[in-house]
Design a protein around this motif. Structure first.
Motif, PDB file in Angstrom:
ATOM      1  N   ALA A   4       0.847  -1.186   0.000  1.00  0.00           N
ATOM      2  CA  ALA A   4       0.000   0.000   0.000  1.00  0.00           C
ATOM      3  C   ALA A   4       0.887   1.242   0.000  1.00  0.00           C
ATOM      4  N   CYS A   5       0.368   2.321  -0.572  1.00  0.00           N
ATOM      5  CA  CYS A   5       1.148   3.560  -0.660  1.00  0.00           C
ATOM      6  C   CYS A   5       0.164   4.725  -0.769  1.00  0.00           C
ATOM      7  N   SER A   6       0.652   5.859  -1.232  1.00  0.00           N
ATOM      8  CA  SER A   6      -0.181   7.062  -1.264  1.00  0.00           C
ATOM      9  C   SER A   6      -1.404   6.939  -2.155  1.00  0.00           C
ATOM     10  N   SER A   7      -1.396   5.989  -3.084  1.00  0.00           N
ATOM     11  CA  SER A   7      -2.577   5.795  -3.936  1.00  0.00           C
ATOM     12  C   SER A   7      -3.794   5.374  -3.113  1.00  0.00           C
ATOM     13  N   SER A   8      -3.573   4.884  -1.890  1.00  0.00           N
ATOM     14  CA  SER A   8      -4.691   4.491  -1.025  1.00  0.00           C
ATOM     15  C   SER A   8      -5.559   5.672  -0.637  1.00  0.00           C
ATOM     16  N   LEU A   9      -5.050   6.892  -0.810  1.00  0.00           N
ATOM     17  CA  LEU A   9      -5.830   8.084  -0.469  1.00  0.00           C
ATOM     18  C   LEU A   9      -6.791   8.480  -1.579  1.00  0.00           C
ATOM     19  N   SER A  10      -6.821   7.705  -2.650  1.00  0.00           N
ATOM     20  CA  SER A  10      -7.767   7.971  -3.736  1.00  0.00           C
ATOM     21  C   SER A  10      -9.185   7.976  -3.193  1.00  0.00           C
ATOM     22  N   PRO A  11     -10.015   8.926  -3.610  1.00  0.00           N
ATOM     23  CA  PRO A  11     -11.404   8.934  -3.132  1.00  0.00           C
ATOM     24  C   PRO A  11     -12.203   7.718  -3.578  1.00  0.00           C
ATOM     25  N   LEU A  12     -11.650   6.931  -4.504  1.00  0.00           N
ATOM     26  CA  LEU A  12     -12.348   5.737  -4.992  1.00  0.00           C
ATOM     27  C   LEU A  12     -11.848   4.455  -4.341  1.00  0.00           C
ATOM     28  N   SER A  13     -10.877   4.554  -3.410  1.00  0.00           N
ATOM     29  CA  SER A  13     -10.165   3.345  -2.993  1.00  0.00           C
ATOM     30  C   SER A  13     -10.902   2.506  -1.963  1.00  0.00           C
ATOM     31  N   GLY A  14     -11.410   3.145  -0.913  1.00  0.00           N
ATOM     32  CA  GLY A  14     -11.967   2.363   0.187  1.00  0.00           C
ATOM     33  C   GLY A  14     -10.904   1.696   1.022  1.00  0.00           C
ATOM     34  N   HIS A  15      -9.620   2.075   0.802  1.00  0.00           N
ATOM     35  CA  HIS A  15      -8.529   1.431   1.527  1.00  0.00           C
ATOM     36  C   HIS A  15      -7.604   2.456   2.183  1.00  0.00           C
ATOM     37  N   ALA A  16      -8.142   3.588   2.602  1.00  0.00           N
ATOM     38  CA  ALA A  16      -7.291   4.665   3.118  1.00  0.00           C
ATOM     39  C   ALA A  16      -6.588   4.308   4.419  1.00  0.00           C
ATOM     40  N   PHE A  17      -7.037   3.271   5.117  1.00  0.00           N
ATOM     41  CA  PHE A  17      -6.503   2.990   6.444  1.00  0.00           C
ATOM     42  C   PHE A  17      -5.580   1.775   6.481  1.00  0.00           C
ATOM     43  N   LEU A  18      -5.014   1.450   5.324  1.00  0.00           N
ATOM     44  CA  LEU A  18      -4.001   0.402   5.274  1.00  0.00           C
ATOM     45  C   LEU A  18      -2.685   0.912   5.840  1.00  0.00           C
ATOM     46  N   GLU A  19      -1.757  -0.017   6.101  1.00  0.00           N
ATOM     47  CA  GLU A  19      -0.397   0.338   6.487  1.00  0.00           C
ATOM     48  C   GLU A  19       0.562   0.025   5.343  1.00  0.00           C
ATOM     49  N   ARG A  20       1.586   0.863   5.199  1.00  0.00           N
ATOM     50  CA  ARG A  20       2.710   0.514   4.331  1.00  0.00           C
ATOM     51  C   ARG A  20       3.590  -0.435   5.172  1.00  0.00           C
ATOM     52  N   ARG A  21       3.249  -1.688   5.112  1.00  0.00           N
ATOM     53  CA  ARG A  21       3.857  -2.642   6.041  1.00  0.00           C
ATOM     54  C   ARG A  21       4.523  -3.824   5.359  1.00  0.00           C
ATOM     55  N   TYR A  22       4.024  -4.223   4.204  1.00  0.00           N
ATOM     56  CA  TYR A  22       4.500  -5.446   3.559  1.00  0.00           C
ATOM     57  C   TYR A  22       5.187  -5.134   2.232  1.00  0.00           C
ATOM     58  N   LEU A  23       6.272  -5.844   1.989  1.00  0.00           N
ATOM     59  CA  LEU A  23       6.937  -5.794   0.693  1.00  0.00           C
ATOM     60  C   LEU A  23       6.559  -7.042  -0.095  1.00  0.00           C
ATOM     61  N   ILE A  24       6.121  -6.847  -1.325  1.00  0.00           N
ATOM     62  CA  ILE A  24       5.727  -7.950  -2.195  1.00  0.00           C
ATOM     63  C   ILE A  24       6.910  -8.226  -3.115  1.00  0.00           C
ATOM     64  N   VAL A  25       7.506  -9.416  -2.985  1.00  0.00           N
ATOM     65  CA  VAL A  25       8.760  -9.736  -3.679  1.00  0.00           C
ATOM     66  C   VAL A  25       8.547 -10.940  -4.594  1.00  0.00           C
ATOM     67  N   PRO A  26       8.479 -10.721  -5.907  1.00  0.00           N
ATOM     68  CA  PRO A  26       8.311 -11.855  -6.821  1.00  0.00           C
ATOM     69  C   PRO A  26       9.643 -12.437  -7.276  1.00  0.00           C
ATOM     70  N   GLY A  27       9.655 -13.740  -7.503  1.00  0.00           N
ATOM     71  CA  GLY A  27      10.797 -14.399  -8.125  1.00  0.00           C
ATOM     72  C   GLY A  27      10.552 -14.460  -9.622  1.00  0.00           C
ATOM     73  N   ILE A  28      11.348 -13.739 -10.382  1.00  0.00           N
ATOM     74  CA  ILE A  28      11.091 -13.646 -11.820  1.00  0.00           C
ATOM     75  C   ILE A  28      11.358 -14.970 -12.523  1.00  0.00           C
ATOM     76  N   ARG A  29      12.215 -15.813 -11.942  1.00  0.00           N
ATOM     77  CA  ARG A  29      12.519 -17.099 -12.578  1.00  0.00           C
ATOM     78  C   ARG A  29      11.633 -18.227 -12.044  1.00  0.00           C
ATOM     79  N   SER A  30      11.309 -18.171 -10.763  1.00  0.00           N
ATOM     80  CA  SER A  30      10.511 -19.249 -10.158  1.00  0.00           C
ATOM     81  C   SER A  30       9.015 -19.004 -10.267  1.00  0.00           C
ATOM     82  N   SER A  31       8.592 -17.754 -10.453  1.00  0.00           N
ATOM     83  CA  SER A  31       7.182 -17.337 -10.419  1.00  0.00           C
ATOM     84  C   SER A  31       6.572 -17.505  -9.028  1.00  0.00           C
ATOM     85  N   ARG A  32       7.418 -17.545  -8.024  1.00  0.00           N
ATOM     86  CA  ARG A  32       6.969 -17.606  -6.620  1.00  0.00           C
ATOM     87  C   ARG A  32       6.939 -16.174  -6.074  1.00  0.00           C
ATOM     88  N   ILE A  33       5.981 -15.871  -5.192  1.00  0.00           N
ATOM     89  CA  ILE A  33       5.850 -14.528  -4.632  1.00  0.00           C
ATOM     90  C   ILE A  33       5.921 -14.603  -3.110  1.00  0.00           C
TER      91      ILE A  33
END
Length: 466
Positions: free
Chosen positions: A75-104
């Protein structure tokens, strides 16, 4: 969930620039031969700290062979969009994909020095829910996490075109494909958007057989890599226009729209022009009639070289191409940073007038032929690659690895992972910081950087700066 918006979310780019300076950076560690698991390094970037410029925590994965490349926030500043419904998330998790394994991997960094794996999404789930493979770029959108991919189905990733899929930003469940009508889009790489104006732009690299085992010279010289950018109606998930930059402009990679959503332009970097080995930047903008156009506004020349000093791939050309592999735009939309991975340059352009960029700063370090050392005397292997800019625009960080098999083609022999930083002048100019040098553990290379609290290639903003 917070009871109020995360303080690292900002309505405008100007407000983000006024936020406290970063004290930590998160950097991916790649084991190129898959002999060790890939990992996440937490780097101290606080100049007042005793451990400044050092890795203060490492998190290694339970699997090998993932090939970490790009990553992003839940989550990031885009959560403040008036269309989001997600303004109260935390910037807490990093999403890390493996480009070769396709594991996330979903990494909890609420306590950065105790970063831990929150969830692992196995490749079988990615395939089953999307039909895509080789997840690449992560962007936090108003209604979820967007993930671009470089492969379709099948073992070679060529059964159908790659695309984008969306993950739930709280449960991290894969919801499904983004595209309703992809039009002419057949390859993929980066993407980004202008949220209030409701459009997205994506670029093209190549299909897995064209990059996984290294650059394919025959495909490059035949102009078979990506050379188009695609514009989408973001909400309708429909491709509305495709612009061909010219078949000779091979590998249109990083997309960087203006941060201020009131502005209707952006930039895309092109790795190489096959007619003259130049690197290029195109500026795209929306015209009065609503259609988009793209104009080449920066061309960077190759540098002559003795074939004896060149890798096998380049000997016949007698020159080093710049190889524009990454770009980044400061939050005030004033300075564009361009990584020339081949020649060993980090360039800074004033793009106050996006159609007439002016070169305002250059740092030389690494490079195929020059091999320019850091001011501290240490060798910087490879060249400037993934670049990240602080929110206030005064510090520019970069690492040196592109992609394992490409590293080995252009820079034979292991050169080691490194991360450096340059100070940027308020009115231009770039100077390497002599006291900042991050060395990674033996056998690891370094790739993308994310800064604590957000950076210039993470957040998208919903409101114009005042």
């Amino acid at each position: 969930m917070n009871l109020r918006p995360d303080p690292t979310f900002h309505a405008t780019p100007k407000l983000a620039m006024q936020a406290p300076a970063e004290t930590l950076a998160f950097t991916l560690m790649l084991s190129p031969d898959a002999s060790q698991p890939d990992g996440l390094a937490v780097v101290d970037v606080d100049p007042a700290s005793k451990s400044y410029g050092r890795i203060v925590h490492q998190l290694l994965m339970p699997h090998k062979g993932d090939e970490f490349h790009h990553f992003g926030w839940n989550a990031c500043s885009s959560s403040l969009s008036p269309l989001s419904g997600h303004a109260f998330l935390e910037r807490r998790y990093l999403i890390v994909p493996g480009i070769r394994s396709s594991r996330i991997y979903v990494i909890d960094v609420k306590e950065p020095l105790k970063a831990k794996i929150h969830k692992i999404i196995e490749p079988e789930e990615v395939f089953a829910r999307t039909g895509y493979s080789r997840p690449h770029t992560i962007h936090c959108g108003p209604e979820g996490i967007y993930v671009s991919t470089l492969g379709g189905g099948g073992p070679e990733g060529t059964d159908g075109p790659p695309g984008i899929f969306i993950m739930d930003c709280e449960s991290f469940e894969i919801l499904g494909r983004y595209e309703m009508d992809r039009g002419q889009q057949e390859k993929h790489y980066d993407f980004w958007w202008n949220l209030p104006r409701d459009y997205m732009v994506n670029s093209e690299w190549g299909l897995p057989p064209q990059f996984e085992n290294g650059l394919v010279p025959e495909d490059l010289l035949s102009n078979k890599y990506g050379h188009r950018i695609h514009f989408w109606n973001l909400r309708q998930r429909r491709n509305v226009q495709t612009l061909d930059l010219g078949a000779n402009h091979q590998m249109a990679l990083e997309i960087r729209p203006a941060h201020d959503p009131a502005k209707d332009h952006g930039f895309v970097g092109v790795v190489v022009d096959t007619t003259n080995l130049q690197g290029a930047i195109f500026t795209w903008r929306r015209k009065a009639d609503g259609e988009f156009e793209a104009v080449k506004t920066i061309a960077i020349d190759p540098q002559p070289a003795d074939p004896a000093d060149l890798p096998e791939l380049l000997k016949g050309f007698g020159a080093v191409p710049p190889l524009v592999t990454d770009i980044d735009l400061s939050l005030d939309d004033r300075f564009l940073y361009v990584s020339c991975w081949g020649t060993g340059e980090m360039r800074q352009y004033d793009v106050s007038d996006p159609m007439k960029p002016k070169l305002t700063g250059t740092v030389e370090i690494g490079g195929i032929v020059k091999r320019k050392a850091h001011p501290n005397g240490k060798a910087f292997g490879y060249g400037p690659q993934m670049v990240e800019v602080s929110r206030d625009g005064r510090r520019v960080y970069w690492t040196n690895s592109l992609y394992s098999t490409w590293d080995d083609q252009f820079y034979p022999g292991d050169r080691g992972g490194a991360m450096v930083m340059a100070h940027a002048g308020a009115d231009g100019g770039l100077t390497l910081a002599e006291d900042f040098w991050v060395e990674f553990p033996k056998g690891y290379r370094s790739h993308q950087i994310r800064l604590e609290g957000g950076d210039c290639s993470t957040d998208s903003f919903c409101y114009p700066s005042v």
